[in-house]
Design a protein around this motif. Structure first.
Motif, PDB file in Angstrom:
ATOM      1  N   LEU A 167       0.824  -1.200   0.000  1.00 60.90           N
ATOM      2  CA  LEU A 167       0.000   0.000   0.000  1.00 60.90           C
ATOM      3  C   LEU A 167       0.859   1.251   0.000  1.00 60.90           C
ATOM      4  O   LEU A 167       0.498   2.242  -0.639  1.00 60.90           O
ATOM      5  CB  LEU A 167      -0.910   0.008   1.234  1.00 60.90           C
TER       6      LEU A 167
ATOM      7  N   LEU B 157       1.581   2.379  -3.376  1.00 65.00           N
ATOM      8  CA  LEU B 157       0.489   2.930  -4.156  1.00 65.00           C
ATOM      9  C   LEU B 157       0.159   4.357  -3.742  1.00 65.00           C
ATOM     10  O   LEU B 157      -0.120   5.207  -4.575  1.00 65.00           O
ATOM     11  CB  LEU B 157      -0.755   2.059  -3.975  1.00 65.00           C
ATOM     12  N   VAL B 158       0.169   4.568  -2.452  1.00 63.29           N
ATOM     13  CA  VAL B 158      -0.297   5.860  -1.949  1.00 63.29           C
ATOM     14  C   VAL B 158       0.848   6.861  -2.011  1.00 63.29           C
ATOM     15  O   VAL B 158       1.950   6.567  -1.550  1.00 63.29           O
ATOM     16  CB  VAL B 158      -0.786   5.695  -0.493  1.00 63.29           C
TER      17      VAL B 158
ATOM     18  N   LEU C 297      -2.130   4.268   7.938  1.00 61.36           N
ATOM     19  CA  LEU C 297      -3.550   3.987   7.754  1.00 61.36           C
ATOM     20  C   LEU C 297      -4.335   5.263   7.471  1.00 61.36           C
ATOM     21  O   LEU C 297      -5.213   5.296   6.608  1.00 61.36           O
ATOM     22  CB  LEU C 297      -4.112   3.316   9.011  1.00 61.36           C
TER      23      LEU C 297
ATOM     24  N   ILE D  15      -3.787   6.334   3.993  1.00 60.67           N
ATOM     25  CA  ILE D  15      -4.527   5.498   3.052  1.00 60.67           C
ATOM     26  C   ILE D  15      -5.990   5.907   3.017  1.00 60.67           C
ATOM     27  O   ILE D  15      -6.604   6.028   1.943  1.00 60.67           O
ATOM     28  CB  ILE D  15      -4.379   4.020   3.456  1.00 60.67           C
ATOM     29  N   ILE D  16      -6.547   6.139   4.202  1.00 57.80           N
ATOM     30  CA  ILE D  16      -7.956   6.521   4.262  1.00 57.80           C
ATOM     31  C   ILE D  16      -8.172   7.827   3.521  1.00 57.80           C
ATOM     32  O   ILE D  16      -9.125   7.970   2.730  1.00 57.80           O
ATOM     33  CB  ILE D  16      -8.397   6.627   5.734  1.00 57.80           C
TER      34      ILE D  16
ATOM     35  N   TYR E  85      -6.415   9.071   1.150  1.00 54.96           N
ATOM     36  CA  TYR E  85      -6.232   8.904  -0.284  1.00 54.96           C
ATOM     37  C   TYR E  85      -7.438   8.259  -0.922  1.00 54.96           C
ATOM     38  O   TYR E  85      -7.872   8.646  -2.009  1.00 54.96           O
ATOM     39  CB  TYR E  85      -4.977   8.072  -0.545  1.00 54.96           C
ATOM     40  N   VAL E  86      -8.032   7.278  -0.253  1.00 54.66           N
ATOM     41  CA  VAL E  86      -9.224   6.634  -0.817  1.00 54.66           C
ATOM     42  C   VAL E  86     -10.356   7.642  -0.896  1.00 54.66           C
ATOM     43  O   VAL E  86     -11.085   7.715  -1.893  1.00 54.66           O
ATOM     44  CB  VAL E  86      -9.616   5.406   0.015  1.00 54.66           C
ATOM     45  N   LYS E  87     -10.495   8.449   0.170  1.00 56.63           N
ATOM     46  CA  LYS E  87     -11.548   9.476   0.136  1.00 56.63           C
ATOM     47  C   LYS E  87     -11.313  10.432  -1.029  1.00 56.63           C
ATOM     48  O   LYS E  87     -12.263  10.819  -1.736  1.00 56.63           O
ATOM     49  CB  LYS E  87     -11.534  10.253   1.447  1.00 56.63           C
TER      50      LYS E  87
ATOM     51  N   LEU F 120      -9.735   9.907  -3.861  1.00 56.23           N
ATOM     52  CA  LEU F 120     -10.030   9.297  -5.150  1.00 56.23           C
ATOM     53  C   LEU F 120     -11.529   9.201  -5.382  1.00 56.23           C
ATOM     54  O   LEU F 120     -12.016   9.469  -6.483  1.00 56.23           O
ATOM     55  CB  LEU F 120      -9.404   7.911  -5.231  1.00 56.23           C
ATOM     56  N   GLN F 121     -12.264   8.852  -4.367  1.00 59.75           N
ATOM     57  CA  GLN F 121     -13.707   8.753  -4.537  1.00 59.75           C
ATOM     58  C   GLN F 121     -14.307  10.119  -4.843  1.00 59.75           C
ATOM     59  O   GLN F 121     -15.222  10.243  -5.676  1.00 59.75           O
ATOM     60  CB  GLN F 121     -14.343   8.161  -3.285  1.00 59.75           C
TER      61      GLN F 121
ATOM     62  N   GLN G  49     -12.791  12.498  -6.356  1.00 60.96           N
ATOM     63  CA  GLN G  49     -12.420  12.820  -7.731  1.00 60.96           C
ATOM     64  C   GLN G  49     -13.369  12.176  -8.719  1.00 60.96           C
ATOM     65  O   GLN G  49     -13.745  12.796  -9.721  1.00 60.96           O
ATOM     66  CB  GLN G  49     -11.003  12.325  -7.997  1.00 60.96           C
TER      67      GLN G  49
ATOM     68  N   ILE H 293      -2.761  13.240 -12.187  1.00 58.76           N
ATOM     69  CA  ILE H 293      -4.103  12.989 -11.689  1.00 58.76           C
ATOM     70  C   ILE H 293      -5.043  14.086 -12.165  1.00 58.76           C
ATOM     71  O   ILE H 293      -6.039  13.824 -12.815  1.00 58.76           O
ATOM     72  CB  ILE H 293      -4.087  12.926 -10.159  1.00 58.76           C
TER      73      ILE H 293
END
Lengths: 164, 461
Positions: free
Chosen positions: B277, B280-281, B293, B296-297, B299-301, B303-304, B306, B413
């Motif tokens: 991970l 990736l991040v 962690l 990661i959280i 980054y996921v937020k 991307l969503q 976006q 991005i």
């Protein structure tokens, strides 16, 4: 490590291509259906609905491309299907929707209860994350991040194409 | 009380061909347990000490002696001692007492440990435990075989192993052979080879036994493989310095063997995934798991979010989807940005503008206003745009600028549309402006800023 990276990038590229194709096809379908019958709604509502549709189309096509191999893709497809069924049921005012709601509730009941963990937020973000232990959660998150990034790239480039 | 001379001779014949150091190491271990004199120089003295400390209550059935009462070193569980007794009772009394008794001290400990391992093996059934237990079993079997066979080098061991009545050892041996996993196959082959060489056999056994007996509880696979490799190396000089280390590992490992192995495996898996991970991040230089962690959280937020924003910006303009699909299938897909002719793009943008296909409220408002003003008076329209910090430019110029400045794109991005449309009328500064806007976009919200740039995509007929 280098071979792993190589495998990762080819894997991502194939996901990207397949997702791009599927997504564009769904966009085309959406445009056609838009042309057919959208006279009765205001512009704002049309826009909102289209936004929602595009997002669900993107998510669904991504999940289909990944296939049922990953937990998050399965969970995402399930969620989208339920949502679609419920919406259809509401529109038709059918009794079927109640059944689907019950299904949804049953799925919630299956959630495993653990003590509050640091990874709870991550579980909320990743689809299907409630029923995974930390080990699987991290693995799924890695794949999910990869797919989200490719999704964003493809959508961005499509948007570029449109705006130029 | 005194051992018979035959046994002494046997010991000497045993000790002399092989190196004497392992036995001294054996002694050292036993010393810790059973208050021996550590500074023994001659083996005979040691033998005397060893043999004098144990009690010969019943020479006929040495196996029936209670190990906890007799032996000075500690035995951990009562169940293990029970098993120990069972093991003893199983073995046939075909072996001569004196031969066996002489080695009883180490033998007892090794048997105790072997029985414990067997217990673990039976109760846990854990793959890791089995493999480790299996790894550790072999030297134990060898030791037992040695003790049973009465210290003779060549054929007695074979005979003892092939004894039909030797149920327990055979069982262990077969179990080991059957249950050996990949990691142990090499070790088992090594040890099997050692077994087949009569000359090296006892040396191997002694060394293996010497190194192995304190090391049983240790789950460290490197420790066990190091031990297994030692019989290969004829010199056992590494035995002495590694033994204190192994002993420490054994102490810790003896506490909860299969659980700690499983825990460690789990932790290793989690660490592996966190590393993947991290790659990736972006901004993943955090060493702390918790902060990683959080990254990661976030980054996921991000991307969503976006995805949501991008889905807003793509409405309408679907007249060009059909040729796009053809394009996508022919090209690699995804990265075909600059491959448009201006005519086509012009048509697209006119379509887009007429259907008010822009994303945000501010955008559409601006566009509507500009369209209205353009109908009335171009001058006011231009002034309005300039007030907003936007300007009109022909699409051909915009695309030219975009192709020129596409090399300056900093982030993959969020691509900057800004450099296409947004400028203050100053040509040379537009790249710098675009860079600034790109930076500001990548810093903060992908939503609002990125959206405003599309406002000025007005086409000239």
């Amino acid at each position: 490590m280098t071979t792993k990276h190589g495998i990762g990038t080819t894997h991502t590229r194939s996901i990207k291509n397949r997702f791009a194709r599927r997504f564009l096809r769904s966009l085309l379908k959406m445009k056609r259906s838009n042309r057919l019958g959208t006279g009765f709604q205001s512009d704002e509502e049309i826009r909102k609905r289209n936004t929602q549709r595009i997002k669900t189309a993107a998510d669904r096509s991504m999940a289909r491309v990944v296939g049922p191999r990953k937990i998050w893709s399965r969970a995402l497809l399930f969620k989208l299907r339920n949502r679609a069924r419920i919406q259809v049921g509401l529109r038709k005012r059918c009794l079927v929707s109640k059944k689907k709601k019950v299904l949804r509730k049953e799925k919630k009941v299956q959630v495993i209860s653990r003590e509050p963990n640091r990874a709870d937020n991550l579980r909320k973000l990743v689809p299907g994350g409630d029923s995974m232990d930390i080990c699987c959660l991290l693995e799924e998150t890695a794949h999910y991040i990869k797919c989200l990034a490719t999704q964003v790239k493809v959508m961005q480039s499509i948007a570029d194409l449109y705006s130029t | 009380m005194r051992p018979c001379s035959r046994e002494m001779q046997g010991m000497n014949s045993l000790l002399n061909p092989s190196s004497q150091i392992p036995l001294q190491d054996l002694q050292n271990q036993q010393i810790h347990n059973s208050h021996f004199d550590p500074n023994l120089s001659s083996n005979e003295d040691f033998l005397e000490q060893m043999l004098s400390s144990c009690s010969w209550a019943d020479p006929k059935s040495p196996w029936d002696l209670n190990p906890p009462t007799n032996l000075p070193f500690p035995t951990n569980n009562s169940s293990s001692s029970a098993k120990h007794r069972d093991l003893f009772n199983e073995t046939p009394s075909s072996n001569s007492d004196s031969n066996n008794v002489g080695f009883r001290n180490n033998f007892d400990e090794s048997v105790i440990l072997a029985s414990k391992l067997r217990q673990h093996q039976i109760s846990c059934g854990n793959g890791a435990a089995v493999s480790d237990a299996a790894k550790m079993m072999l030297p134990q079997q060898l030791l037992m075989a040695v003790a049973r066979g009465g210290l003779s080098l060549n054929d007695d061991i074979d005979g003892s192993l092939s004894q039909g009545g030797d149920g327990s050892i055979q069982g262990l041996f077969n179990g080991f052979g059957a249950g050996s996993m990949n990691g142990t196959d090499g070790a088992s082959n090594q040890s099997m080879q050692h077994f087949n060489h009569p000359q090296a056999r006892l040396a191997a056994v002694l060394q293996g036994g010497a190194m192995q007996s304190p090391n049983l509880g240790a789950q460290g696979a490197p420790a066990t493989t190091a031990v297994m490799n030692q019989p290969q190396a004829s010199g056992s000089n590494g035995g002495a310095p590694t033994q204190p280390r192994q002993r420490v590992r054994a102490r810790r490992g003896q506490a909860t063997d299969p659980h700690s192995i499983a825990e460690r495996l789990r932790r290793e898996r989690i660490a592996e995934r966190m590393k993947a991970l991290q790659e990736l991040v972006p901004n993943a230089n955090k060493t702390d798991k918790a902060s990683m962690l959080d990254e990661i959280i976030d980054y996921v937020k991000f991307l969503q979010l976006q995805v949501k924003v991008l889905s807003m910006s793509r409405l309408g303009g679907a007249a060009a989807v059909a040729p796009l699909v053809a394009d996508m299938s022919s090209e690699a897909g995804g990265d075909c940005i600059q491959a448009n002719d201006n005519g086509g793009s012009l048509a697209r943008t006119t379509n887009g503008n007429q259907t008010a296909s822009t994303n945000d409220n501010s955008l559409t408002v601006t566009e509507h206003q500009v369209a209205k003003m353009m109908e009335e008076d171009m001058g006011t329209a231009m002034q309005y745009l300039q007030g907003k910090g936007l300007c009109l430019m022909p699409i051909s110029l915009a695309t030219a600028i975009s192709t020129a400045t596409c090399h300056n794109r900093t982030s993959g991005i969020i691509n900057s549309h800004a450099h296409l449309h947004q400028s203050n009328g100053e040509g040379p500064t537009s790249p710098s402006m675009s860079v600034l806007t790109v930076q500001s976009m990548t810093m903060g919200n992908g939503g609002g800023d990125g959206v405003a740039k599309d406002a000025a995509s007005v086409s000239k007929p």
